[in-house]
Motif scaffolding. Structure first.
Motif, PDB file in Angstrom:
ATOM      1  N   HIS A  17      10.600  10.058  -8.037  1.00 46.76           N
ATOM      2  CA  HIS A  17       9.686   9.114  -7.395  1.00 46.76           C
ATOM      3  C   HIS A  17       8.448   8.905  -8.265  1.00 46.76           C
ATOM      4  O   HIS A  17       7.411   9.542  -8.065  1.00 46.76           O
ATOM      5  N   ASN A  18       8.576   7.990  -9.207  1.00 49.95           N
ATOM      6  CA  ASN A  18       7.486   7.761 -10.164  1.00 49.95           C
ATOM      7  C   ASN A  18       7.083   6.289 -10.267  1.00 49.95           C
ATOM      8  O   ASN A  18       6.438   5.894 -11.226  1.00 49.95           O
TER       9      ASN A  18
ATOM     10  N   TRP B 219      17.451   6.837 -16.134  1.00 49.10           N
ATOM     11  CA  TRP B 219      17.444   5.370 -16.111  1.00 49.10           C
ATOM     12  C   TRP B 219      16.244   4.909 -15.283  1.00 49.10           C
ATOM     13  O   TRP B 219      16.005   5.432 -14.190  1.00 49.10           O
ATOM     14  N   SER B 220      15.523   3.919 -15.778  1.00 50.56           N
ATOM     15  CA  SER B 220      14.310   3.448 -15.102  1.00 50.56           C
ATOM     16  C   SER B 220      14.521   2.082 -14.456  1.00 50.56           C
ATOM     17  O   SER B 220      15.499   1.395 -14.705  1.00 50.56           O
ATOM     18  N   TRP B 221      13.562   1.692 -13.618  1.00 48.95           N
ATOM     19  CA  TRP B 221      13.523   0.385 -12.952  1.00 48.95           C
ATOM     20  C   TRP B 221      14.725   0.176 -12.018  1.00 48.95           C
ATOM     21  O   TRP B 221      15.305  -0.906 -11.962  1.00 48.95           O
ATOM     22  N   ALA B 222      15.084   1.207 -11.267  1.00 50.51           N
ATOM     23  CA  ALA B 222      16.207   1.093 -10.327  1.00 50.51           C
ATOM     24  C   ALA B 222      15.690   0.538  -9.004  1.00 50.51           C
ATOM     25  O   ALA B 222      15.312   1.278  -8.098  1.00 50.51           O
ATOM     26  N   VAL B 223      15.662  -0.778  -8.911  1.00 52.20           N
ATOM     27  CA  VAL B 223      15.029  -1.457  -7.784  1.00 52.20           C
ATOM     28  C   VAL B 223      15.658  -1.036  -6.459  1.00 52.20           C
ATOM     29  O   VAL B 223      16.881  -1.004  -6.307  1.00 52.20           O
TER      30      VAL B 223
ATOM     31  N   ARG C  95       0.822  -1.217   0.000  1.00 56.59           N
ATOM     32  CA  ARG C  95       0.000   0.000   0.000  1.00 56.59           C
ATOM     33  C   ARG C  95       0.856   1.267   0.000  1.00 56.59           C
ATOM     34  O   ARG C  95       0.553   2.241  -0.689  1.00 56.59           O
ATOM     35  N   ASP C  96       1.943   1.241   0.791  1.00 55.23           N
ATOM     36  CA  ASP C  96       2.801   2.419   0.922  1.00 55.23           C
ATOM     37  C   ASP C  96       3.805   2.556  -0.225  1.00 55.23           C
ATOM     38  O   ASP C  96       4.505   3.552  -0.312  1.00 55.23           O
ATOM     39  N   ARG C  97       3.877   1.511  -1.063  1.00 53.57           N
ATOM     40  CA  ARG C  97       4.849   1.473  -2.167  1.00 53.57           C
ATOM     41  C   ARG C  97       6.284   1.654  -1.655  1.00 53.57           C
ATOM     42  O   ARG C  97       7.097   2.326  -2.270  1.00 53.57           O
ATOM     43  N   ALA C  98       6.586   1.002  -0.543  1.00 47.82           N
ATOM     44  CA  ALA C  98       7.931   1.094   0.036  1.00 47.82           C
ATOM     45  C   ALA C  98       8.141  -0.042   1.025  1.00 47.82           C
ATOM     46  O   ALA C  98       7.277  -0.315   1.861  1.00 47.82           O
ATOM     47  N   ILE C  99       9.279  -0.703   0.925  1.00 44.40           N
ATOM     48  CA  ILE C  99       9.653  -1.711   1.910  1.00 44.40           C
ATOM     49  C   ILE C  99      10.100  -0.988   3.172  1.00 44.40           C
ATOM     50  O   ILE C  99      10.945  -0.084   3.109  1.00 44.40           O
TER      51      ILE C  99
ATOM     52  N   LEU D 161      16.205   7.095 -12.026  1.00 47.35           N
ATOM     53  CA  LEU D 161      17.390   7.821 -11.583  1.00 47.35           C
ATOM     54  C   LEU D 161      17.773   8.820 -12.669  1.00 47.35           C
ATOM     55  O   LEU D 161      17.767   8.486 -13.855  1.00 47.35           O
ATOM     56  N   VAL D 162      18.121  10.020 -12.260  1.00 48.91           N
ATOM     57  CA  VAL D 162      18.464  11.082 -13.205  1.00 48.91           C
ATOM     58  C   VAL D 162      19.868  11.586 -12.891  1.00 48.91           C
ATOM     59  O   VAL D 162      20.187  11.896 -11.729  1.00 48.91           O
ATOM     60  N   ALA D 163      20.710  11.633 -13.926  1.00 54.21           N
ATOM     61  CA  ALA D 163      22.071  12.162 -13.798  1.00 54.21           C
ATOM     62  C   ALA D 163      22.191  13.420 -14.646  1.00 54.21           C
ATOM     63  O   ALA D 163      21.719  13.461 -15.780  1.00 54.21           O
TER      64      ALA D 163
END
Length: 384
Positions: free
Chosen positions: A170-171, A128-132, A21-25, A185-187
């Motif tokens: 945070h998307n 870069w996407s999907w940075a687990v 629910r919180d979208r966070a471990i 992640l954005v550089a």
């Protein structure tokens, strides 16, 4: 390690619905797993890691995934990113592990950024996407493509970048694996010294520079085989967790009054349950066979046969497909309760189907690659 993790699993299972629910471990889950030593299992002994081996690590991942799918997925990839760092030049390893083996690494390997070679290293920028698990990470591994003088692609490279040099967007708002917080992640014009760059090519050849200081068999495994296991094992664990939950629930559930029978005596449910269990057993046993053969070759200091590398990828995608099909069966024949958000079977169903969008789980391409290899048709698949 499995005994230590077993004591944490009830808490991970209890926290799973809220994490989703919180979208966070929860940070406490990361801290408990770190204290148990899970994240250092694949780190080299020379830096205080356990160098525990492929099979022990993925057995732990399977256990964790059965309690919380997002936590298992994050654990699997944090471990493999640690293993990947051990293939980097020694100086890069020292940058990360010089103060201890507990640094956590996220990764986004797709070459979506812009890379410019400059004196002493590289300038990188982009998204870069999907940075687990990036919110918990200290460093990031980012993929990039170096170009030849004519502008054509020349070399796929992984760049090691401290998280302080990157911005997290945070998307991450998805159907499943919601708690992995795999944000972008954005550089912006980040300098990466040359020793923090590693080409994929030597990793595919099992001859990476890090092997000079980490000569153990663990670090002679093929990168695609490690990535395959990291993808498939948590999926199997998620499905096994759903299976165990359903079995326990069905044993205690009362039969419907109008039927006059307990659900446990429903032959159709029993048959579906048996089929799902058989598929999950088959998936794990195939992967375990593959891992044992990989380990046997590396411990004997033998090259990994191309046929085995292809089979590892075949078994990985088939295992994830089987796990998805098994959870489909459990979901469809478990009654109305499973459609409630937060039900463990519903959550496993969403998590597993989300993993099917992962590039390594492309069933048709992987099976075509395997079949071509069986027929001795020359192909050049990138991740075998």
């Amino acid at each position: 390690m499995r005994e230590a993790v077993a004591g944490i699993l009830p808490d991970l299972r209890e926290r799973a619905p809220r994490a989703d629910r919180d979208r966070a471990i929860p940070r406490v889950s990361i801290e408990e797993l770190a204290s148990a030593g899970v994240f250092r299992m694949l780190a080299p002994r020379r830096h205080g890691g356990a160098e525990a081996g492929m099979i022990p690590f993925f057995e732990v991942v399977r256990d964790i995934s059965s309690a919380c799918g997002s936590t298992g997925w994050l654990t699997s990839w944090f471990g493999v990113h640690t293993w990947h760092l051990a293939l980097f030049p020694a100086r890069a390893q020292e940058d990360v592990w010089g103060s201890g083996p507990d640094a956590l690494l996220t990764a986004a390997y797709a070459a979506t950024g812009h890379i410019v070679e400059v004196p002493g290293g590289y300038r990188i920028q982009g998204r870069w996407s999907w940075a687990v698990g990036c919110e918990h990470a200290d460093w990031a591994l980012l993929g990039g493509m170096l170009s030849a003088s004519d502008g054509s692609p020349a070399d796929l490279v992984t760049f090691l970048v401290p998280m302080k040099d990157l911005r997290i967007e945070h998307n991450w708002d998805t159907v499943g694996l919601r708690a992995t917080a795999s944000h972008d992640l954005v550089a912006t014009d980040v300098f990466v010294p040359a020793h923090r760059a590693l080409s994929f090519a030597p990793c595919l050849r099992c001859s990476a520079p890090g092997q000079e200081v980490n000569p153990g068999p663990l670090y002679r495994l093929p990168l695609p085989s490690m990535f395959a296991a990291a993808t498939a094992v948590p999926v199997i664990g998620m499905a096994e967790g759903a299976y165990a939950m359903l079995v326990g629930w069905l044993r205690s559930r009362l039969g419907m009054a109008w039927a006059g029978l307990a659900t446990i005596s429903d032959d159709f449910n029993s048959a579906r349950l048996a089929a799902a269990g058989a598929d999950l057993d088959a998936s794990w046993l195939q992967l375990l066979r593959d891992m044992r053969e990989l380990v046997r070759h590396t411990e004997a200091d033998e090259p990994i046969p191309a046929a085995l590398r292809r089979r590892v990828r075949r078994d990985q995608v088939v295992a994830t497909q089987r796990a998805a099909a098994a959870v489909d069966q459990l979901f469809e024949h478990s009654g109305g309760e499973v459609v409630r958000t937060g039900n463990p079977i519903e959550q496993a169903w969403r998590n597993i189907h989300t993993t099917q969008a992962y590039a390594l789980n492309d069933l048709d391409r992987t099976l075509a690659m395997y079949g071509a290899g069986e027929l001795a048709v020359e192909t050049h698949p990138p991740m075998v």
